[in-house]
Each structure stands twice: as C-alpha cells, then as structure tokens.
Design an enzyme around this catalytic site. Sequence first.
Site, PDB file in Angstrom:
ATOM      1  CE  LYS A 119       5.676   3.480  -4.602  1.00  0.00           C
ATOM      2  NZ  LYS A 119       4.936   3.433  -5.847  1.00  0.00           N
ATOM      3  CG  HIS A 154      -3.472  14.474  12.383  1.00  0.00           C
ATOM      4  ND1 HIS A 154      -2.928  13.338  12.918  1.00  0.00           N
ATOM      5  CD2 HIS A 154      -3.665  14.203  11.058  1.00  0.00           C
ATOM      6  CE1 HIS A 154      -2.793  12.423  11.960  1.00  0.00           C
ATOM      7  NE2 HIS A 154      -3.242  12.924  10.820  1.00  0.00           N
ATOM      8  N   GLY A 179       0.813  -1.230   0.000  1.00  0.00           N
ATOM      9  CA  GLY A 179       0.000   0.000   0.000  1.00  0.00           C
ATOM     10  C   GLY A 179       0.839   1.270   0.000  1.00  0.00           C
ATOM     11  CG  LEU A 206       7.189  36.849  20.359  1.00  0.00           C
ATOM     12  CD1 LEU A 206       5.863  36.239  20.777  1.00  0.00           C
ATOM     13  CD2 LEU A 206       8.194  36.757  21.512  1.00  0.00           C
ATOM     14  CE  LYS A 210      -7.243  15.707   3.082  1.00  0.00           C
ATOM     15  NZ  LYS A 210      -5.928  15.104   2.970  1.00  0.00           N
TER      16      LYS A 210
HETATM   17  C1  BG6 Z   1      -3.219  11.936   7.368  1.00  0.00           C
HETATM   18  C2  BG6 Z   1      -4.546  12.241   6.718  1.00  0.00           C
HETATM   19  O1  BG6 Z   1      -3.409  11.388   8.629  1.00  0.00           O
HETATM   20  O2  BG6 Z   1      -2.470  13.128   7.457  1.00  0.00           O
HETATM   21  C3  BG6 Z   1      -4.347  12.901   5.377  1.00  0.00           C
HETATM   22  O3  BG6 Z   1      -5.264  11.028   6.572  1.00  0.00           O
HETATM   23  C4  BG6 Z   1      -3.433  14.096   5.482  1.00  0.00           C
HETATM   24  O4  BG6 Z   1      -5.579  13.258   4.798  1.00  0.00           O
HETATM   25  C5  BG6 Z   1      -2.169  13.731   6.229  1.00  0.00           C
HETATM   26  O5  BG6 Z   1      -3.120  14.522   4.175  1.00  0.00           O
HETATM   27  C6  BG6 Z   1      -1.309  14.947   6.480  1.00  0.00           C
HETATM   28  O6  BG6 Z   1      -0.082  14.545   6.993  1.00  0.00           O
HETATM   29  P1  BG6 Z   1       1.169  15.454   6.822  1.00  0.00           P
HETATM   30  O7  BG6 Z   1       2.219  14.785   7.620  1.00  0.00           O
HETATM   31  O8  BG6 Z   1       1.490  15.506   5.367  1.00  0.00           O
HETATM   32  O9  BG6 Z   1       0.774  16.793   7.334  1.00  0.00           O
END
Ligand code: BG6
Length: 462
Positions: free
Chosen positions: A19, A243, A15, A373, A328
């Site tokens: 990769k 995140h 996947g 800052l 996005k």
């Molecule tokens: C992933 C999401 O967890 O984090 C993605 O599924 C997103 O949609 C990605 O693009 C972003 O990761 P990074 O490290 O490129 O900010």
Amino acid sequence: NNNMFTSIVVVGASGDLAKKKVIPALFSLFHDRHIAKENSTVVGYARSKMTDDDLRGRIAENLVCRLKQEDQRSCGDIQTEFLNNLHYVSGSYDSAEDIAALDSKLKELESGHEKVRRLFYLAIPPSVFTDVAHLVHLHARAKQTVLVVEKPFGHDLASFEELNRTLQEDWKESEIYRIDHYLGKEVIQNLIVLRFANILFNNTWNRDFIKKVEISFNETIDVKGRGGYFDSYGIVRDVIQNHLIQILGLVAMERPLSMESGDIVAEKNKVLRSTTIDPSSVVVAQYEGYTADPTVEPDSKTPTFSRMTARINNERWAGVPFTLTAGKALDRTQTSITIHYRSIPGEPLFNTPCGNTCNRLSIIIQPDERIELRTMNKVPGMGFDARCSDLNMLYRDTYKGVHIPEAYERLILDVIEGDQRFFVQSGEARLSWVLFEQTLKEIDDGRFEVKTYPFGAKEGEI
Ligand code: BG6
C-alpha cells in the site's frame, strides 16, 4: 521488448508495504509512462476477501501525481486509468488451487497479447514466500517470469541457506530479484559516480588520506505496528546487516571493471569477504517504552539501536574504522555517510580554531539529499586566520525541478527492464550473514549489556 505485455502481480497486496511503497511506485511508473495500460496490468493478491474496488479504494490516497504546469492531463484521470487497470484476486499463500485461479485471471487479462511475461512481487514475509514461489513455479509461470523478494532473507546464516536453497530449486538466479531498497536510493547510486569520476576523491579514497568512515541511520519513528516482526529481528538484522552493509560495500569497493551487474557485485563481494566486525565495539540499546508495545515480548532484550565498528582488512582500508550506527526512536531522521580525512602533518601555518585540517565529506542520503565538503579557507579581511567552511551541493537546488525517484520506483523499473545491478545476489546475501553470524549470536545470547535510552535520544549520547 516490443509488443511485450507485462503482468505485475503484487502478492501481499493488502499489506503495508504494498500500500505504501510498491503500488504507489507502480503508479509513478505509470504516471511517467514507463508502463501503460496497453502493455501491462497490475494484479493484487492476498488473503483478505476484497473486490477490485476495495483494493482501489484502499490505495487511492497514496497515488501521488507530479504533473508539470504545461501537462495536459489531470491527476484524477491518470489515477482513474491506473486504478481501472488494477485488479484483485484473493487466495491463500499455500493453496495450489488459489494460485491456479490467479493464473486464470492473469490469462484472461493477457488474452490477445502474444508475448507475455510475469513479475511476481512478493511483499510478504519469508515464512510464506517460499510457498508462494513454489506454487507460482508450478501453476502460474509464463514463459518469462521473475520473482521479486523482500528482506529479511533469513534470520541467520542457516535459515538463509535453507530459504535460498528452496527458492533455487525452482528459480534461476537470473529470475530472482532480492530487493534491498537502499540500493535504489539516488544518493547511494551516486556513490559510484562520486568516487570513480572525480580524481579528487578517486585518488584519495584510501587509508593514507581517510581516518575513519561513519555510516549512520537515524529514525524518529519507533516500531509501532511492526513490533511482531521487529521483536524477533532487531535493528542489526533490520537495517545494519543489509542496508548499511550495502552502503559499506559501495563505499569501500575497488573500481568495478564495468557497470555490468556481475562486475559491481564481484567488487562488493571482495569487500564483504575482507570485512570483520570488531566484537569489542558493539553497543546495543533499546528505547524506553519499547516493551510496552503489546506486540513485543514484555521482557524483550531486542535492540532498537546498535553501533559497531567494521574493519576491512585489505591494502586500501587496513586501520580505518567503519562505524555502523542504526537506531529507532531517535531525535531525528537522517541517513548519512561521513568520510573524515586525516590532518596535514606538521605545524599549522595559520591561526585556526579547528586544527590543521578539517576535510570531511558528508553524504546525506536522506532527507534533503546533499553532499557537503568541509574545507579550510582564509577568513575574509585583513588578517590571516583560517576557518572551516562547507562547499555544499544540495540536490533540491542543483537539480531544480528534477524528480528524485523513490527507491522502489527505480528498482521496480529495473526489474521490468531486466537489470539486476542494484539487486542482492545470493552470494552477497550469504556473505552478509556470514559477517554478522558471530555478533548476532552474541547479541541473542545476551552477551552484551542492553542499555536503555530515552525516546528521542541523540545518537551520540547512547
Ligand atoms: C526497512 C526497515 O527496510 O527500512 C525499516 O525494515 C526502516 O525498519 C526502513 O524503517 C527505512 O527505509 P527508508 O527508505 O525510510 O529509509
């Protein structure tokens, strides 16, 4: 861990994640001698019928060297050495026989080593990782074995509970590494140091001084190639619920008792339990052209952009909005945290175009990591005007020549070293589902109007 031999199995080796991220991260660890062929092996496992060489060929182009000038080795040699130590076993994710065959292959590679441990990196969706986790438990455990699992850890609270219960039937919490790769990012890890080792920030990090906090994730890329996954999750589950919430936890938590895993998690958990999402603040939107993707439902209302305000109901943060934004197909790629400070009360002493105070701390997580800052200063010259200007710490200048590890590199090394500090514990994962339960339900039920935005829009215009 002297003489310990580590078998690293990447399940889902054919996947994209394997990769692009996992195997290249293993290569970097190999390159930097954190792992070596004498004490480790890497085995890919997936359904595709491939030979060792097919897998090697597929990932070779993603293995990047960072050799210093004085280095005696050549990149080609290191790559060859790494690739020769990479093997492949093909099998399905629900076949006991296939997992037993994987076990035999591992035993063969481990033969001659007395102390062996295994690390299974499950770079596969949760629909199949519970099967694999169970079969590995039955047929492919070594004395010490750990699992690394990738989000999504469920689709909502109920499915999370189910997934977690299934995993925990066979695996102890200390054997499960739930990865949220944002926790491995350099600037995010630095939050703990920045906050707690600078009196300037430490003592002003609260509602008396801070007016609002913005945590924002912008990406130019769309969901191409991942529409099937994305369409049933959406941006809130994909980015905000994990995140951005992890970032919020680190920004808002109290000083942990120590840097031990349990202490950091305990503080993040308290924050999560005091946090709510303000329903009136929720904005959801979708970029134009999203539904033209053949892997997406033609009448899909899945948001590709969302903004919402989190409130933290404790003494430190009451009244301070935390705005979470993710999208996005926007005009730029940047993840950042902005801390807006309050103004100094009273009439300004100076002539300024920007109000009385303009303190603002910007923490740019990526790309081009930096901490900025904004301060008020006298404009040089005979007059006495003041202006805002920035003190700027650019990682690439301050740490010249220092390699900033990829999040996956850092986190996989943590797994190898048994350090769970920057992984998501089950209680935390549960709390972040609890936090979004209502909002997600309302989004799924179509309670919010889904706006559309042009491809490449600016965050502020949606
Ligand atoms: C992933 C999401 O967890 O984090 C993605 O599924 C997103 O949609 C990605 O693009 C972003 O990761 P990074 O490290 O490129 O900010």
